[in-house]
Design an enzyme around this catalytic site. Structure first.
Site, short mmCIF file in Angstrom:
data_model
loop_
_atom_site.label_atom_id
_atom_site.label_comp_id
_atom_site.label_asym_id
_atom_site.label_seq_id
_atom_site.Cartn_x
_atom_site.Cartn_y
_atom_site.Cartn_z
N ASP A 1 -0.37 -2.06 12.98
CA ASP A 1 0.38 -2.71 11.55
C ASP A 1 0.49 -4.05 11.73
O ASP A 1 1.69 -4.77 12.44
CB ASP A 1 1.35 -1.72 10.90
CG ASP A 1 1.52 -2.67 9.55
OD1 ASP A 1 2.02 -3.88 9.01
OD2 ASP A 1 1.75 -1.22 8.50
N ARG B 1 1.05 -0.57 0.19
CA ARG B 1 0.10 -0.20 0.71
C ARG B 1 1.02 1.61 -0.07
O ARG B 1 1.88 1.33 0.90
CB ARG B 1 -1.15 0.40 1.26
CG ARG B 1 -2.10 1.26 1.36
CD ARG B 1 -3.00 0.99 2.10
NE ARG B 1 -2.46 1.12 3.56
CZ ARG B 1 -3.26 1.53 4.65
NH1 ARG B 1 -4.41 0.79 4.43
NH2 ARG B 1 -3.01 1.81 5.76
N ASP C 1 3.83 -5.81 10.57
CA ASP C 1 4.67 -5.86 11.59
C ASP C 1 4.60 -6.30 13.08
O ASP C 1 6.41 -6.43 13.73
CB ASP C 1 5.13 -3.81 11.79
CG ASP C 1 4.67 -2.96 10.67
OD1 ASP C 1 5.45 -3.65 9.44
OD2 ASP C 1 5.07 -1.45 10.11
N THR D 1 -1.14 7.69 -1.01
CA THR D 1 -2.57 7.86 -1.60
C THR D 1 -3.35 6.66 -1.77
O THR D 1 -4.43 6.12 -1.66
CB THR D 1 -2.35 7.48 -4.16
OG1 THR D 1 -1.40 5.84 -3.42
CG2 THR D 1 -1.18 8.17 -3.87
#
Length: 208
Positions: free
Chosen positions: A199, A103, A202, A107
């Site tokens: 995340d 990702r 992560d 944006t």
């Protein structure tokens, strides 16, 4: 929400709470994610069609059931890898495909960097595995790849979903079954689920 199943089993919610905690270390995060995935797949596969078969027991003939279609598990890299092993333990004969998506932080659009899938997905039961359904960009990119290859029977399994992500998927794939352990409040300005768990990739692997 239509075609969205929130799995509220106490054991799932217990492990999800540990996954949300900021101080949960990667080893514990992996363990809890594995537990949740194993429990979620029971609900996600509940409607798999079966066919009648006849087998021979040590004592007599017996009627039974077998899955009607072959199963393909498709984790979205990286975070989906944390849910794959426990699901494979329950469906050991399943094939495994992979979709790698990254990702863009500004944006929030998803770009495909890897795909490993059969060319023709007709006739398979496909479980798309991605822990976080946030903006819906990654899910849509993955779903588009599956349906480009003529997928017919797809269900999406997420650990945590945001309302925005569900709406995005619904707008393009109105009848797609979605299974999640929680629908959270919203997305923040960076496209992260709130309260979420950060995340997932992560935290799963301990690296950004």
């Amino acid at each position: 929400m239509k075609h969205v199943t929130v799995i509220s089993h106490p054991l799932i919610q217990h492990s999800l709470t540990r996954l949300r905690e900021r101080d949960t270390e990667p080893a514990e995060f992996r363990r809890c994610l594995s537990e949740v995935a194993a429990l979620m797949v029971y609900e996600a596969t509940r409607s798999f069609p079966t066919k009648k078969v006849r087998v021979t027991t040590p004592l007599a003939k017996a009627d039974g059931h077998a899955l009607e279609r072959e199963v393909i598990l498709v984790p979205v890299l990286r975070a989906g890898l944390g849910m794959l092993p426990p699901i494979l333990q329950l469906i050991p004969n399943a094939r495994v495909g992979f979709i790698g998506l990254k990702r863009h932080h500004e944006t929030l659009e998803a770009a495909t960097y890897h795909k490993s899938l059969p060319e023709d997905l007709r006739g398979f039961e496909i479980i798309l595995i991605d822990p976080m359904l946030a903006t819906g960009g990654s899910a849509l990119a993955a779903l588009d790849l599956l349906f480009e290859r003529r997928a017919e029977h797809v269900r999406l399994v997420n650990l945590v979903a945001a309302p925005e992500g569900i709406r995005a998927v619904r707008a393009r794939y109105a009848d797609l079954p979605i299974f999640t352990a929680a629908i959270d409040q919203k997305l923040n300005a960076r496209g992260y689920i709130v309260p979420g768990l950060g995340d997932a990739g992560d935290r799963l692997f301990g690296v950004q």
